[in-house]
Design a protein around this motif. Sequence first.
Motif, short mmCIF file in Angstrom:
data_model
loop_
_atom_site.label_atom_id
_atom_site.label_comp_id
_atom_site.label_asym_id
_atom_site.label_seq_id
_atom_site.Cartn_x
_atom_site.Cartn_y
_atom_site.Cartn_z
N GLU A 97 -19.75 -34.67 6.37
CA GLU A 97 -20.24 -34.72 5.00
C GLU A 97 -21.03 -33.48 4.63
N ASP A 98 -21.67 -32.84 5.62
CA ASP A 98 -22.54 -31.69 5.35
C ASP A 98 -21.94 -30.36 5.79
N PHE A 99 -20.88 -30.38 6.59
CA PHE A 99 -20.38 -29.14 7.20
C PHE A 99 -18.94 -28.91 6.80
N ARG A 100 -18.65 -27.68 6.33
CA ARG A 100 -17.31 -27.31 5.89
C ARG A 100 -16.90 -25.98 6.49
N LEU A 101 -15.62 -25.87 6.84
CA LEU A 101 -15.03 -24.61 7.26
C LEU A 101 -14.29 -24.00 6.08
N LEU A 102 -14.40 -22.70 5.92
CA LEU A 102 -13.82 -21.98 4.79
C LEU A 102 -12.74 -21.03 5.27
N PHE A 103 -11.68 -20.90 4.50
CA PHE A 103 -10.60 -19.99 4.90
C PHE A 103 -9.82 -19.54 3.68
N GLY A 104 -9.18 -18.38 3.81
CA GLY A 104 -8.35 -17.86 2.73
C GLY A 104 -7.42 -16.80 3.27
N LEU A 105 -6.28 -16.61 2.61
CA LEU A 105 -5.29 -15.64 3.05
C LEU A 105 -4.51 -15.16 1.83
N ARG A 106 -4.24 -13.85 1.80
CA ARG A 106 -3.43 -13.28 0.72
C ARG A 106 -2.54 -12.18 1.27
N TYR A 107 -1.27 -12.23 0.89
CA TYR A 107 -0.34 -11.15 1.21
C TYR A 107 0.00 -10.42 -0.07
N THR A 108 -0.14 -9.11 -0.05
CA THR A 108 0.03 -8.28 -1.25
C THR A 108 1.06 -7.19 -1.01
N ASP A 109 1.89 -6.96 -2.00
CA ASP A 109 2.88 -5.88 -1.96
C ASP A 109 2.65 -5.00 -3.18
N ASP A 110 2.40 -3.72 -2.95
CA ASP A 110 2.11 -2.76 -4.03
C ASP A 110 3.14 -1.65 -4.06
N GLU A 111 3.49 -1.24 -5.26
CA GLU A 111 4.36 -0.09 -5.45
C GLU A 111 3.82 0.73 -6.62
N VAL A 112 3.64 2.03 -6.38
CA VAL A 112 3.11 2.94 -7.41
C VAL A 112 4.02 4.16 -7.49
N GLU A 113 4.40 4.53 -8.69
CA GLU A 113 5.17 5.76 -8.86
C GLU A 113 4.67 6.53 -10.07
N PHE A 114 4.91 7.85 -10.06
CA PHE A 114 4.41 8.69 -11.14
C PHE A 114 5.39 9.81 -11.44
N MET A 115 5.21 10.39 -12.62
CA MET A 115 5.89 11.61 -13.03
C MET A 115 4.88 12.50 -13.72
N HIS A 116 4.92 13.81 -13.43
CA HIS A 116 3.99 14.76 -14.03
C HIS A 116 4.75 16.02 -14.41
N ASN A 117 4.66 16.38 -15.68
CA ASN A 117 5.37 17.57 -16.17
C ASN A 117 4.41 18.33 -17.09
N ARG A 118 3.95 19.49 -16.63
CA ARG A 118 3.03 20.30 -17.44
C ARG A 118 3.74 21.57 -17.87
N ILE A 119 3.64 21.89 -19.17
CA ILE A 119 4.34 23.05 -19.75
C ILE A 119 3.34 23.90 -20.51
N SER A 120 3.38 25.22 -20.28
CA SER A 120 2.55 26.14 -21.04
C SER A 120 3.07 26.23 -22.46
N ASN A 121 2.14 26.16 -23.42
CA ASN A 121 2.51 26.30 -24.83
C ASN A 121 2.34 27.72 -25.34
N ASP A 122 1.80 28.60 -24.49
CA ASP A 122 1.53 29.97 -24.91
C ASP A 122 2.83 30.79 -24.88
N VAL A 123 3.02 31.61 -25.90
CA VAL A 123 4.26 32.36 -26.01
C VAL A 123 4.47 33.26 -24.81
N TYR A 124 3.39 33.78 -24.21
CA TYR A 124 3.51 34.65 -23.04
C TYR A 124 3.19 33.91 -21.73
N GLY A 125 2.86 32.62 -21.83
CA GLY A 125 2.57 31.85 -20.62
C GLY A 125 1.29 32.26 -19.94
N ARG A 126 0.29 32.69 -20.72
CA ARG A 126 -0.96 33.19 -20.13
C ARG A 126 -1.83 32.05 -19.59
#
Length: 796
Positions: A483-512
């Motif tokens: 009545e007074d004593f409890r055992l605690l437990f928990g479990l989680r399985y996680t699957d992560d996927e991360v992807e990216f794209m990066h495209n940087r372009i100079s706007n300067d006519v001479y690319g300075r």
Amino acid sequence: MNISNSKLNKLGLAVATALSITALPTQAFAAEAADDESEIERITVTSQKRVERLSEIPVAVSVLRSDQIDNTFTAGFEGLQTLVPSVSFRKGTTTRNSAITVRGIGTISFSVAAEPSVSTVVDGVVLGRSGQAFTDLYDLERIEVLRGPQGTLFGKNASAGVVNITTKRPTGETEGMVEATLLQDNEYRLKAKIEGAITDNVNASLVATKSAFDGNIFNVYNNEQVNGYDKEGMRLMVDAEISNKTNMLFIFETMDADDDCCADIEGLPSGRNPASEAAPNSDGIVNGVADLDLDQRRVDHDFESRTIDEHTAFSMQLEHEFGDYTFTSITAYREWENTEFREGDFTSIAGESTEPVFGVPFQLHDIGPQSWDQFSQEFRLTSPVGQPLEWLVGAFFWQKDSERNFTRDASCQNNNGQLASEIGFYLENELGVANPSEQDVADFISQEGITCNANDIVSATAFMRTEFNNWAVFGDGRYHVSEDFRLLFGLRYTDDEVEFMHNRISNDVYGRRGVGVRPASENTNFDGKTTETNTSVKLGAQYDLGDMGMVYATYAQGYKGPGFNVFYNMAEKDTAAIGDEVSDSYELGYKYAMGNLMVNAAIFSTDIEGFQANNFDNSSGVTITRLTNAGDVSTQGFEIDFLWQATDQLSLSGGLASVDAEIDEFFCPDGEACTDRSGLDVPFSPDLKYNLTADYVWEMDDMEVLLNASYIYTDEQFATLPNNNGEFNPAVLLPDYGILNASVALSFNDDAYRVTFIGKNLTDESFFTTYSGDSFRYQVLRDADRHFGVQFRANF
């Protein structure tokens, strides 16, 4: 960080007060509790994904109730975080860069492919970025702050804790409310609500809010106030009892904000325009100590820092009873449009000179719109309570897509003779000149009259896209050994996927090249993808002490998913994946709730591996920060909070957190030369925070007078990691501060009408909560100045 004698005295007084309250004899309240449970004993939370009493859950959780939230008279989380000592809120240059730390642990990042260490949940919906929740806070039932790793129930990005926000559900009573709050300096907040029964089985509510503030900083460039906000939004909730076994809660919310926040002031001399009216009253760094101008409230900016936010959110929660079991489904979709305008040179005279940088001030202005879309689905099945084994199992799916384009306009940069190589690149790649010689380059520069001075503005635009996919299965339970004593437990399985794209372009006519602008020869076309799986566990025990309360001990793991350092000036060395961040926490807690007193205390120790943090990078000649797995850190300490209804008229509440967060092992970023930083403080982790609030109700013949006063203290804290030499820049040490707030409310006709007089920061304590960089930039919150106001409310 060493604590001075004065701070030890303050800490000792606060601990002694808390312990004296803890030691109060329970007999004084036992008789009252035997007759009828008090409101304090009936405080409930949903932090374990079922409704439970705060005093009975074996988790360190701080609860801000509706009345506490209202009594802060604040529009955002930066005001509320002072009431939770273990929590700090760092306000970024935009809402997307703002971050929460719990027990000294959090992630501050500009990357669009990284996520926080403290998860933010609103009405059961997990948010991808904390800033989504803090545009405005209104009509809240409560905020629960779960301290420490919460990996089993909340999964990814809860390696340090969870902020669980619950809004008010509609009732069946037809009623409404209008409220107007007026504060100094043209600040106002308006709110209106109507709710009631549409049919016998359907209740609904509609809340609308509008608020604005001119700002607490004066821009001498155009004689206008800045650092304010302009917000409006609404929330519609429909709570329908479809059958006697099925309930549906539908929420639609929209919020728009146009804030000229967050202007960076010069707290230390920058040297960029010392003749300006906005120059600080400071001697700079004196004998290794920063002479901060804490009273600085001026800027001299010719480009306004501003953030435009547009939020739209839908969610539907279904609950169905299968006998004694409850099935829950939460389906949610959110859109967030965030556009940042940033003053990056912090002066009005930049970019005007015909001389080359860095001998004269340079211009640097940013514009960065970003869109976020997220979809989440959670299923849960919960067993009935009162059985020897009580459990909860569930599955979770979450997807977020983000797109951003970011343009920087800045002064041309030729301090190391870069112009010649950039023109050579232009001749070869744009004009088809094979292997151009130095003479070819010189002749072309002379022929075209090409210069590279401060008034030659160049730019580049980066297009960034990220996608997050996450799914998980989880379970949590407790077994009643007796009545007074409890055992605690928990479990989680996680699957992560991360992807990216990066495209940087100079706007300067001479690319300075420009200041903070990469030349055309460094245009990018990067992409990447990473996956990670994790299994988090929780184990513990809980023992009831009868009238003396309850004790618990837990071991819990937390997990933060992998990412990439995707930002404007991303380079080849940033394309490697950032590994996951995992935490192991041990906690011993005590809770007591009897009659008119509640006390919660916890001792904790947490180790974090692969801590994701920003490191300094000077390899390009301009200091920037790079998000990496900075190393292993640990945090340990103790916390205590209490709520005491001392008399029928007087209630006291407060809390204290003593936290020691430090770097255990530092990983130097690839390609960087730096010294070991082990043993130094984790950034943004004050060793000591505490608060005390008093509420008194004075009943009169025809009205009630409600008095409220609170004092909040925050210890000094370092705002960033030490430099590459392992030393803290004196400019990054933010001094300690204490704030005294008070209000007096007059309530008439059973609170049908209320008028409240508000006083914030009554001692006029000036302080900084955020160091923004460059050894001189800081941000000043609204509450760093004394101000007064009045609030009118009518209930009908």
